[in-house]
Write a protein that holds these residues in place. Structure first.
Motif, PDB file in Angstrom:
ATOM      1  N   CYS A 122      -3.011   8.817 -10.407  1.00 32.21           N
ATOM      2  CA  CYS A 122      -2.827   7.461  -9.884  1.00 32.21           C
ATOM      3  C   CYS A 122      -2.525   7.495  -8.393  1.00 32.21           C
ATOM      4  CB  CYS A 122      -1.682   6.754 -10.622  1.00 32.21           C
ATOM      5  SG  CYS A 122      -1.419   5.045 -10.121  1.00 32.21           S
ATOM      6  N   VAL A 123      -3.174   6.588  -7.661  1.00 28.85           N
ATOM      7  CA  VAL A 123      -2.935   6.471  -6.220  1.00 28.85           C
ATOM      8  C   VAL A 123      -2.559   5.039  -5.839  1.00 28.85           C
ATOM      9  CG1 VAL A 123      -4.398   8.422  -5.559  1.00 28.85           C
ATOM     10  CG2 VAL A 123      -5.421   6.151  -5.819  1.00 28.85           C
ATOM     11  N   ALA A 124      -2.059   4.269  -6.805  1.00 33.23           N
ATOM     12  CA  ALA A 124      -1.674   2.878  -6.553  1.00 33.23           C
ATOM     13  C   ALA A 124      -0.405   2.824  -5.709  1.00 33.23           C
ATOM     14  CB  ALA A 124      -1.457   2.149  -7.877  1.00 33.23           C
ATOM     15  N   THR A 125      -0.155   1.650  -5.117  1.00 34.88           N
ATOM     16  CA  THR A 125       1.033   1.457  -4.290  1.00 34.88           C
ATOM     17  C   THR A 125       1.921   0.374  -4.883  1.00 34.88           C
ATOM     18  OG1 THR A 125      -0.216  -0.087  -2.899  1.00 34.88           O
ATOM     19  CG2 THR A 125      -0.026   2.193  -2.142  1.00 34.88           C
ATOM     20  N   HIS A 126       3.209   0.465  -4.558  1.00 31.70           N
ATOM     21  CA  HIS A 126       4.160  -0.544  -5.017  1.00 31.70           C
ATOM     22  C   HIS A 126       4.088  -1.758  -4.092  1.00 31.70           C
ATOM     23  CE1 HIS A 126       8.058  -2.387  -5.993  1.00 31.70           C
ATOM     24  NE2 HIS A 126       7.870  -1.826  -7.169  1.00 31.70           N
ATOM     25  N   PRO A 127       4.081  -2.999  -4.641  1.00 31.11           N
ATOM     26  CA  PRO A 127       3.820  -4.168  -3.812  1.00 31.11           C
ATOM     27  C   PRO A 127       5.031  -4.867  -3.216  1.00 31.11           C
ATOM     28  CG  PRO A 127       3.766  -4.808  -6.113  1.00 31.11           C
ATOM     29  CD  PRO A 127       4.041  -3.328  -6.091  1.00 31.11           C
ATOM     30  N   SER A 128       6.249  -4.555  -3.680  1.00 29.13           N
ATOM     31  CA  SER A 128       7.407  -5.351  -3.288  1.00 29.13           C
ATOM     32  C   SER A 128       7.856  -5.065  -1.862  1.00 29.13           C
ATOM     33  CB  SER A 128       8.577  -5.092  -4.244  1.00 29.13           C
ATOM     34  OG  SER A 128       9.755  -5.725  -3.782  1.00 29.13           O
TER      35      SER A 128
END
Length: 329
Positions: free
Chosen positions: A157-163
């Motif tokens: 996984c290479v997703a990022t956290h949005p907060s």
């Protein structure tokens, strides 16, 4: 959206018990993230347990000079609170940059922390995604990569956290209080979210049934001179390509303390401990800031489509620290 059953629990313990008993249940607070995912059928809970009225919607003083923020405090109320604006400006700035006014009026402190990581393939049920379906693969590795992680990612996984709020709270050493089947516990904000490793379907370390009840901020210290800087594709509501939450304490021309967290670059809010260590005791100069940022980003592993994030993050760190240095003079 698939049909679901709605329940309103009588208290925190009842909510926890219900969620543990129902294998396909989820907590519902503001719903600004969960409802969107339900519309896309990325999330398909059979039971929604309304917890909006179960936790505090107040911001309270702590004996040591910190603040306790109830999980039901809205993002708008938190950003506008005079104590937050005065003692922790980085937090107020992050909240105001994070969403539209309508969303901030509904989104809660607890729910903001539990947003799912950001990736178009996670939100598209027609594509493989290890976060949605473990073992199916990561479409981003050979696909759209502009928004993906450059730090702490894995082949899964290479997703990022949005907060945005979570990045500021990471820099402020916030602590999250949760209630669950085994009682209550406190988790440093920097330890709440996980890197993907081989299990990207788990965004946090929370166990089944655990519910965030409040967030505690320590006394401000150097945080009174703090700033949040967000770089995005447009000035209106948009997720960060890179963001920096920083607090800087300077005395006699040297950095006495620094706290830095990055957003938009990892599966979790990224506390820049390497840069902080390099800055403490160093001259408060552009050169020191550049060296510290470079040290933090030396472990970056960008993809072909997001290599620009590394110099962007470096420049954003330096620019934010220079602004704080100018304030200190």
């Amino acid at each position: 959206m698939r049909p679901f059953r709605y329940e309103r629990a009588d208290g925190v313990s009842a909510a926890v018990s219900t969620l543990v008993r129902e294998p396909e249940a989820a907590y519902l607070a503001g719903g600004t993230n969960l409802v969107d995912l339900m519309r896309l059928e990325v999330a398909t809970p059979e039971v929604l347990i309304d917890v909006r009225r179960l936790t505090s919607d107040r911001i309270e003083e702590l004996p040591d000079g910190g603040l306790r923020i109830g999980a039901a405090v809205t993002n708008s109320d938190l950003a506008a609170d005079p104590r937050v604006r005065r003692r922790y400006p980085v937090l107020s700035q992050a909240l105001l940059s994070g969403a539209s006014g309508q969303l901030r009026n509904l989104a809660t402190t607890g729910g903001n922390l539990l947003q799912r990581t950001r990736c178009p393939y996670f939100q598209n049920v027609t594509t493989p995604c290890n976060k949605r379906a473990p073992g199916s693969g990561c479409s981003a590795l050979e696909g759209y990569q502009r928004d993906m992680a450059v730090l702490g990612a894995s082949p899964a996984c290479v997703a990022t956290h949005p907060s945005d709020m979570a990045v500021a709270l990471a820099a402020l050493d916030a602590v999250v209080a949760v209630a669950g089947p085994d009682g209550q516990r406190r988790i440093p904000l920097t330890e709440l979210h996980r890197l993907p490793d081989s299990a990207p379907e788990r965004d946090t370390v929370l166990e089944r049934g655990e519910l965030i009840t409040d967030v505690e901020l320590p006394p401000p210290h150097a945080a009174t001179r703090s700033r949040y800087r967000k770089v995005r594709d447009r000035a209106s509501y948009a997720f960060a390509l890179v963001s920096v939450a920083a607090a800087l304490d300077v005395a006699d021309g040297a950095v006495r303390d620094a706290r830095i967290a990055l957003g938009g670059v990892a599966h979790k809010p990224w506390r820049a401990t390497t840069a902080e260590a390099a800055l403490r005791g160093a001259p408060a100069t552009r050169e020191s800031f550049v060296d510290a940022a470079a040290a933090e980003l030396s472990g970056a592993r960008p993809l072909p489509g997001n290599a620009f994030k590394v110099p962007l993050a470096r420049n954003t760190i330096v620019a934010t620290l220079l602004e704080l240095l100018e304030e200190a003079r």
